[in-house]
Design an enzyme around this catalytic site. Structure first.
Site, short mmCIF file in Angstrom:
data_model
loop_
_atom_site.label_atom_id
_atom_site.label_comp_id
_atom_site.label_asym_id
_atom_site.label_seq_id
_atom_site.Cartn_x
_atom_site.Cartn_y
_atom_site.Cartn_z
N CYS A 97 0.83 -1.20 0.00
CA CYS A 97 0.00 0.00 0.00
C CYS A 97 0.87 1.26 0.00
O CYS A 97 1.46 1.60 -1.02
CB CYS A 97 -0.98 -0.03 1.16
N HIS A 196 -3.08 -5.09 1.65
CA HIS A 196 -2.48 -5.35 2.97
C HIS A 196 -2.56 -6.85 3.32
O HIS A 196 -3.49 -7.26 4.01
CB HIS A 196 -3.24 -4.57 4.04
N GLU A 198 -0.89 -8.39 5.48
CA GLU A 198 -0.64 -8.56 6.92
C GLU A 198 -1.94 -8.53 7.74
O GLU A 198 -1.92 -8.90 8.92
CB GLU A 198 0.31 -7.47 7.42
#
Length: 217
Positions: A97, A196, A198
């Site tokens: 991002c 994202h 994560e």
């Protein structure tokens, strides 16, 4: 030559594979989540905020957050030049991002005073998918990532409008009004995604990067 996922360094029977040390640029953004995901893939993961800490890692993650803030803090913490030098020397870097924006050679709709590392030959459009209220989730099929499409989380995300000859497109949006937009790329040891990973609990993309760092070592 294709820049697909490198082969895992399995080694010989009875021989342990060395775990790479990977830093997460800890200026702003999803630092803890990336550290946790990298550790889950067998890497030694640690936050990195100072040049001397950068010297101890084999690869670096630039997390999602606010690209203009990361740009300012990179100067305040005197990290810009050390990261530039390590990238030029071949250190693997993954930007998610805002990290994708920081790696881009050209940024559209950015602030006049923001500066990135200008390492990947691509043009990205900042906040291309809309503001915070327009954040969304969508499946993305990634080249080199086996299994089902990746459940991608987009938050005020950029997209890639142009790539250079040396950049491999790894993933695009496959449905909806943004279908066909590029959201994952790789150029040599540099990896970037609009989304994202994560935040999803799916470690496949982090495992891809850990293998990349291991192969580069």
């Amino acid at each position: 030559m294709s820049a697909g996922i490198p082969r895992p360094a399995h080694g010989k029977v009875g021989e342990q594979v060395t775990a790479p040390t990977i830093g997460v640029l800890a200026l702003q953004g999803d630092v803890r989540e990336h550290v946790h995901a990298l550790a889950g893939c067998g890497a030694h993961a640690r936050p990195v905020r100072r040049p001397e800490e950068l010297d101890t890692v084999d690869g670096l993650v630039i997390p999602g957050g606010e690209s203009t803030t990361i740009s300012k803090l990179a100067d305040i913490f005197e990290m810009r030049e050390p990261i530039d030098k390590r990238i030029a020397a071949g250190m693997p870097v993954y930007g998610s991002c805002a990290g994708m924006i920081m790696l881009a050679r050209e940024v559209l709709d950015g602030r006049p005073d923001q500066r990135g590392f200008e390492a990947v030959e691509m043009t990205v459009r900042r906040n291309a998918f809309g503001r915070q209220v327009d954040s969304f989730e969508a499946p993305v099929t990634l080249t080199g990532i086996e299994g089902e499409p990746f459940h991608a989380v987009f938050i005020r995300a950029p997209w890639v409008e142009r790539v250079g000859d040396g950049v491999e497109v790894l993933g695009t949006v496959t449905e909806g009004p943004a279908a066909g937009r590029i959201v994952a790329v790789r150029q040599g040891n540099l990896l970037a995604t609009s989304f994202h990973p994560e935040l999803t609990g799916d470690l496949r993309l982090h495992a891809y990067f850990v293998d990349l760092v291991r192969a580069a070592g």
